[in-house]
Design a protein around this motif. Structure first.
Motif, PDB file in Angstrom:
ATOM      1  N   PRO C 103       0.807  -1.234   0.000  1.00 31.19           N
ATOM      2  CA  PRO C 103       0.000   0.000   0.000  1.00 31.19           C
ATOM      3  C   PRO C 103       0.836   1.279   0.000  1.00 31.19           C
ATOM      4  N   VAL C 105       3.874   1.736  -1.400  1.00 30.78           N
ATOM      5  CA  VAL C 105       4.385   1.935  -2.758  1.00 30.78           C
ATOM      6  C   VAL C 105       3.258   2.429  -3.659  1.00 30.78           C
ATOM      7  N   ARG C 106       2.072   1.885  -3.464  1.00 31.25           N
ATOM      8  CA  ARG C 106       0.930   2.261  -4.324  1.00 31.25           C
ATOM      9  C   ARG C 106       0.515   3.724  -4.136  1.00 31.25           C
ATOM     10  N   ASN C 107       0.905   4.294  -3.011  1.00 33.84           N
ATOM     11  CA  ASN C 107       0.596   5.712  -2.809  1.00 33.84           C
ATOM     12  C   ASN C 107       1.326   6.609  -3.798  1.00 33.84           C
ATOM     13  N   ARG C 108       2.440   6.121  -4.338  1.00 28.34           N
ATOM     14  CA  ARG C 108       3.196   6.941  -5.290  1.00 28.34           C
ATOM     15  C   ARG C 108       3.248   6.328  -6.685  1.00 28.34           C
TER      16      ARG C 108
END
Lengths: 164, 788, 316
Positions: C103, C105-108
């Motif tokens: 999650p 990593v998925r923020n960026r």
């Protein structure tokens, strides 16, 4: 290699530094601003020990350039406690024994902070999913889950108290 | 057991919240990379891309042109000071930097010293090394074949790749039992090479003061005192004698055994600081940590059990090949080269046993360390607990029942095992009963039978382990001759507050809290008023450090003994203050009162003040004591773990549905911390059982050299652990306590493996190698025609 | 792990970004940086210049218009996960986003970055194949559209030319009776796929498959379209075998040996497995990976059919 002027507001305090293009945000925070609560645990963006909030979004600061954060509001573990002491999440980690060596803890706290801001009452599965980018080698995660739940319950109870 | 002390005193049995937590929770821990010094330089290390070969040339010219790069140290540079090699803790030798040959991938080849970590990294990238590659020896079995090249040509008299042969037990008597036994079962198993992967990597800051000839090393070490002595032995000839060395072990971000050894990086940093007269910092990155730091395990075991027709175990026989890599750099400070492997008879009473281990050199990194276990106990327990299931399967008995029928009965303690241990105490049936009850064992067996009818794969795994820890009695345990005692120094200040220093070093175990509780228990001072310090060799008493769950059994006991000495003195002072004889006093934690006149009393704080202000005639002032504790025996905690797994017939994925752990570690100092230790240990047992493995290809390339492929479980893979305990005190520990930090790492892998094998047992499966990866399970399902 | 030296540029507009890419030697475009920065730290990539498009306005929107879902270059995985339109109408995209990395990593990390990287181990390419998406590349001469089947050329190789930026992905809006799913087998959270299967099925009023899309992850040097598997499914009717239609069907099956649903799905899944060309590694053998392509395709087809059946015409 070019140098850039970067201004970041960390825990409410603005800092301007001239940095190399390649300086990682985590090194800006740790080495330039001497906020060593944010840690480094891997090279491949897996461990999450370096997690900080960038404009409120939990972010692995080893995988962001300092220049990318120019103008951003950064939140680190040093900014969590208030004048009246540790906040509900920090208290939860202490009460529920959600930390042992303490190395992953700042990253867990920042991820937990963002989770609770988005979801005031997360389920166990939601907590486990939210912290799945933060590795802990000591606790087995059980008490970290409980710590987040503690903070959610305490915040809800405090909120209910204020409503009365 | 109800605590003896009040919540205010917070002695044993209280779940005191940890004193170290506020600093960790507010970003104020002091880990190695948080230290800095004016003028500090950085070390980064050039490492070998090949597993075995000659160094033809090292060209440092391009590196030295980089702005900020000051020096590049090679083996030749260190050879001038005879610092290019060092002894291992097993009295083997190991290179610091090579002068001509590299022996494993990621071996240190040169050190780049620069003014920043960025410049040092650029320097590393710019050093050009020319190698002449040779064919590495990666298979430990091939390493022992006659035509295998001899790897350690640097060692005089070494004519093959055998490091040592060790054996325990009566071979002849054991063989005889096997010859006449009704039933013999055999399994070959590999407990693979794994890595502790603490989230903080290793590092140090070496700060040599050329004016005073004094060296301070801040270092992520679990054993600061032993390290200081090793440094003095290695570098004494260049003027670093022991009184001029200070080792400071700061907050440690996880150790698990990986921060016991001395790694070449430490020595290079120290050498650079001495040569340059500047502080030099070295922080390894994760890939260096995984690829070059000490591994654990890597035991290839061929195990057999002899039993009668009913499944009563009569004897155990194990032949083992231990892959040590390029050097025997084990952290196994015992007289036994295979550590405590001879605990392999475990929880079961049997007539005899025989175990042998051959250790070999290969072109892998040196080691190994005891990844959260006493030396080689995990290997021993995995071997036994797996093969006991094979026996149960063979004689058609439920694996829990077969264990119960073979348990050493509680009346038999102290129990003398066939391989020479004296188990201090145990009640194995109690732990088994509790675990079965908690998980609902009989219901699970019914559910499994129903699911099997429907073609679903569900398994129940049982493990009843016996641990051995708390090294150790000096007759059996030492590091380079230094006995494995540990120490405590307790001083009570005039106002009744105290400082207690220990020879151990916490890495997350919470010593600042539990040690304070131990002192509180004995002196009746509130634990909140006891400041605990460890890790600074200038101030702490000499000790051997924290690993092998030895802190409570050794330094904890030393703390008890020191506190008791202080209490004896306090009693004399109390008698003086109350103007009665010592024999007329009664002690309740914190208070001396006159027998029959409870209102006539003085507190321990009163006594402390008097120790500085109002002493009995002739008494030495002050209130402090030091104790060096050499334990009379090891402690033998135990437990029963039961695990339930479900297997996906399509993908081979194993999911741990439930896991109950019932542990017995004797009397408990802090229940909250003990439970936390179990949770963590279970997760470090889950990892090796299902995910973690350090593997190499035949060219010697590490295939799991980062967190991309060295799979540390996240919160999603980790189940919600369920824990329980029984209490069987240790008869010889002054608090009746045993160690606990590692039981779960030892007990969890066979419980999980047994559950998977149990799910597949009706297909004729008797063994699965760990880690039990989905592809391995699918391979078994596919071969038996049940893959979907 | 320290990145090599490079110069950093943060253009304020798309035009400026394109100008920089035209002017600078050895330049690499960065959006979320979650693939590029780890490669820099490992020094697997050593570009002289990085052009960070993170501050270019107008590239961060998700919108459904003109028959397409349009995903801008800076839309993050998290933004995709939180988007109501995606949740309601493109569950396959949600499936995909949720299993990428972790999650944080998925923020960026961005969807376009995941696709433009050209890594067959990435998850979105298979889904884009199943959805028959179009990649919009913007270069010095303006925009051009590239069909997904023309986009992936091989390991880390795509149709993007130097100087071009993947500015948008366009996904055709799903028909009324359609559904899709993405399934990934991973060793643990944060891992690349052992295998992944994306299936998107469009059905007509009668419930017959009019179009099938099947994409596969990490089973070859490039993301794979399982065309033969798509053909097996196209024109078939699944599921509801009640009433008159079902009766006919059962009779047909009995007389003409028309395959059953399960047989059809098994045939399609086997065809998908046959389209793969995996390599053995720590995730498993070639045999295992092929079989996982088959197993995941089967499961994804079932899930896609379920979703297609569950969609109400009104809800679209």
């Amino acid at each position: 290699m070019a140098r850039h002027n970067v201004t970041v507001t960390v825990n409410g305090e603005a800092h301007t530094r001239e940095v190399d293009s390649r300086l990682l945000l985590v090194h800006l925070i740790r080495d330039e601003l001497a906020l060593t609560g944010t840690h480094i645990g891997c090279d491949t963006t897996h461990c999450g020990a370096c997690t900080v909030l960038v404009d409120g979004v939990p972010t692995k600061s080893c995988t962001v350039l300092a220049v990318q954060a120019d103008g951003a509001e950064i939140g680190t573990v040093e900014g969590l406690a208030g004048a009246d002491g540790m906040n509900a999440l920090q208290e939860g980690f202490m009460q529920e024994h959600g930390l042992q060596c303490g190395f992953c803890t700042p990253g867990m706290l920042m991820t937990g902070t963002a989770l609770l801001a988005a979801n005031a009452n997360p389920s166990e599965a939601e907590i486990r999913e939210a912290i799945s980018g933060n590795l802990c080698r000591c606790t087995g995660y059980v008490n970290i889950v409980k710590a987040v739940q503690y903070a959610a319950a305490k915040t809800a109870a405090d909120g209910a108290g204020e409503d009365n | 057991m109800a605590p003896r002390t009040s919540a205010k005193i917070c002695g044993m049995g209280h779940s005191m919240k940890r004193k170290e937590d506020p600093r960790f929770l507010q970003g104020k821990g002091n880990y190695i990379d948080d230290f800095t010094r004016p003028g500090m330089l950085w070390l980064d290390i050039v490492r070998s891309p090949i597993a075995y070969g000659k160094i033809v040339n090292i060209d440092t010219s391009k590196a030295l042109e980089i702005d900020g790069v000051l020096a590049v140290l090679t083996g030749k540079d260190l050879e001038a000071y005879n610092l290019h090699w060092m002894p291992t803790l097993m009295s083997d030798t190991q290179m610091v930097l090579p002068t001509d040959t590299v022996m494993y991938q990621a071996q240190e080849v040169a050190g780049v010293i620069a003014t920043s970590r960025y410049a040092a990294a650029d320097g590393v990238a710019a050093v050009e090394v020319e190698y002449e590659a040779m064919t590495p020896v990666m298979d430990p079995f091939k390493a022992l074949e006659d035509d295998a090249p001899v790897l350690r040509t640097d060692k005089e008299g070494q004519e093959d790749n055998l490091i040592w042969h060790w054996e325990a037990g009566d071979k002849e008597a054991t063989d005889k039992i096997f010859d006449e036994a009704d039933v013999v079962v055999r399994e070959k198993m590999h407990v693979p090479r794994i890595h502790v992967a603490s989230i903080e990597t290793c590092g140090c800051l070496a700060d040599f003061n050329p004016v005073e000839g004094h060296l301070t090393v801040y270092m992520t070490t679990q054993a600061p005192h032993a390290i200081r002595t090793v440094l003095a032995l290695v570098a004494g000839h260049v003027g670093l004698s022991e009184e001029k060395i200070r080792v400071v072990s700061p907050d440690i971000g996880g150790g698990f055994g990986g921060k016991v050894p001395v790694y070449p990086g430490y020595v290079i940093a120290i050498a650079a600081s001495v040569v340059l007269g500047k502080p030099v910092k070295w922080i390894e990155d994760r890939m260096e940590n995984l690829q070059a730091d000490s591994f654990a395990r890597d035991y290839h075991m061929d195990a057999e059990v002899a039993a009668d027709a009913s499944g009563k175990i009569r004897a155990l026989r194990i032949k083992t090949l231990a892959d040590h890599g390029y050097a025997d750099a084990q952290a196994a400070p015992s007289k036994f080269p295979a550590g405590l492997f001879s605990i392999c008879t475990g929880s079961y009473d049997m007539e005899n046993a025989y175990a042998e281990v051959d250790a070999v050199y290969t072109n892998k990194p040196p080691g190994g360390v005891a990844y959260r276990c006493s030396f080689r106990v995990t290997e021993a327990v995995h071997c036994l607990e797996r093969i006991v299931d094979t026996l149960a399967h063979k004689v058609g008995k439920d694996p829990a029942q077969l264990r119960e029928e073979n348990f050493i009965p509680k009346e038999a303690f102290p129990y003398h095992s066939p391989l020479g241990w004296e188990y201090d105490s145990g009640d194995y049936q109690a732990a088994m009963d509790k675990a079965k009850e908690m998980i609902g064992y009989d219901d699970l067996r019914r559910e499994q039978a129903e699911k099997r009818e429907r073609g679903e794969l569900m398994g129940i795994g049982v493990c009843s382990f016996t641990e051995v820890l708390g090294a150790g009695p000096s007759k059996d345990f030492d590091i380079l001759g230094i006995k494995m005692f540990d120490s405590a120094e307790v001083r009570v200040h005039p106002t009744g507050k105290a400082i207690a220093r220990f020879g151990t070093k916490s890495q997350g175990q919470g010593h600042e809290t539990t040690y304070a509780q131990i002192i509180a228990e004995e002196l009746g001072l509130p634990a909140a008023h006891v400041q605990v310090e460890e890790g600074d060799t200038d101030t702490a008493p000499y000790g051997l450090g924290t690993y092998a769950s030895r802190s409570t059994p050794t330094a904890g006991a030393a703390g008890v003994m020191a506190a008791r000495q202080i209490r004896e003195k306090a009693a004399k002072i109390a008698a003086h203050l109350l103007e009665v004889g010592e024999e007329d006093l009664e002690w309740e934690p914190g208070t001396f009162s006159v027998k029959g006149a409870p209102d006539k009393s003085v507190s321990i704080q009163d006594c402390a003040f008097a120790a500085y202000t109002n002493l009995p005639e002739g008494m030495e002032p002050g209130m402090e004591a030091t104790n060096y504790y050499d334990p009379p025996n090891l402690t033998f905690p135990f437990g029963t773990y039961i695990c339930v797994v479900d297997i996906d017939r399509g993908t081979g994925e194993v999911s741990v549905r439930r896991f109950v752990a019932v542990d017995d570690c004797g009397n408990i100092i802090n229940p909250m911390i003990v439970q936390g230790q179990i949770h963590g240990g279970l997760t470090q047992g889950l990892g090796p059982a299902l995910y973690e493995e350090m593997t190499y290809d035949e060219d010697g390339n590490n295939l799991a050299g980062s967190f991309m492929d060295y799979l540390v479980p996240t919160a999603v893979e980790t189940p919600a652990w369920e824990t329980g305990h029984t209490v069987t005190p240790s008869p010889h520990h002054p608090l009746g306590a045993k160690g606990v930090g590692e039981s779960a790492t030892v007990g969890a892998p066979p419980a999980i493996a047994n559950a998977v094998v149990d799910a597949l047992a009706h297909l004729g499966v008797t063994h699965m190698e760990i880690p039990i990866r989905p592809d391995r399970v699918w391979g078994v399902l596919n071969a038996r025609g049940v893959a979907k | 792990m320290i990145p090599p030296p490079f110069d950093y540029h943060a253009p304020g507009s798309l035009e400026e970004a394109l100008t920089l890419l035209g002017r600078l030697d050895d330049a690499k475009v960065m959006s979320g940086g979650q693939s590029l920065l780890p490669m820099l730290k490992l020094r697997l990539a050593t570009p002289a210049n990085i052009v960070d498009i993170g501050r270019v306005p107008g590239l961060d929107s998700i919108s459904e218009e003109g028959g397409y879902l349009r995903i801008g270059a800076l839309v993050t995985e998290t933004a995709l996960e939180e988007n109501a339109t995606v949740a309601a109408r493109y569950p396959i995209l949600l499936d995909t986003a949720k299993v990428i990395a972790d999650p944080l990593v998925r923020n960026r990390a961005t969807i376009c970055g995941n696709v433009a990287h050209g890594d067959p181990a990435n998850d979105h390419p298979a889904t884009m194949i199943a959805l028959r998406a179009t990649m919009v590349a913007t270069g010095p001469d303006g925009e051009r559209s590239i069909g997904v089947d023309d986009f992936f050329h091989g390991l880390f190789m795509t149709a993007l030319q130097p100087g071009e930026i993947l500015t948008e992905i366009r996904i055709p809006s799903p028909g009324q009776h359609s559904g899709g799913a993405y399934l990934k087998l991973e060793r643990k959270v944060g891992d690349y796929a052992v295998a992944g299967a994306a299936v998107h099925l469009t059905l007509d009023e009668e419930g017959t498959v009019t179009q099938a899309g099947i994409g596969l992850t990490n089973l070859g040097m490039a993301p794979i379209r399982a065309s033969a598997a798509e053909e097996v499914l196209t024109g078939q009717h699944f599921g509801d075998h009640s009433g008159l239609r079902g009766a006919f069907r059962r009779v047909r099956e009995a007389i003409a040996r028309t395959p059953s649903d399960d047989e059809l799905i098994a045939a399609a899944s086997q065809a998908a497995a046959d389209a793969t060309d995996p390599v053995a590694d720590r995730r498993g053998s070639v045999d295992y990976k092929r079989n996982m392509a088959r197993v995941l395709t089967t499961r994804a087809i079932h899930k896609a059919l379920e979703r297609a059946a569950a969609r109400t015409p009104a809800g679209g």
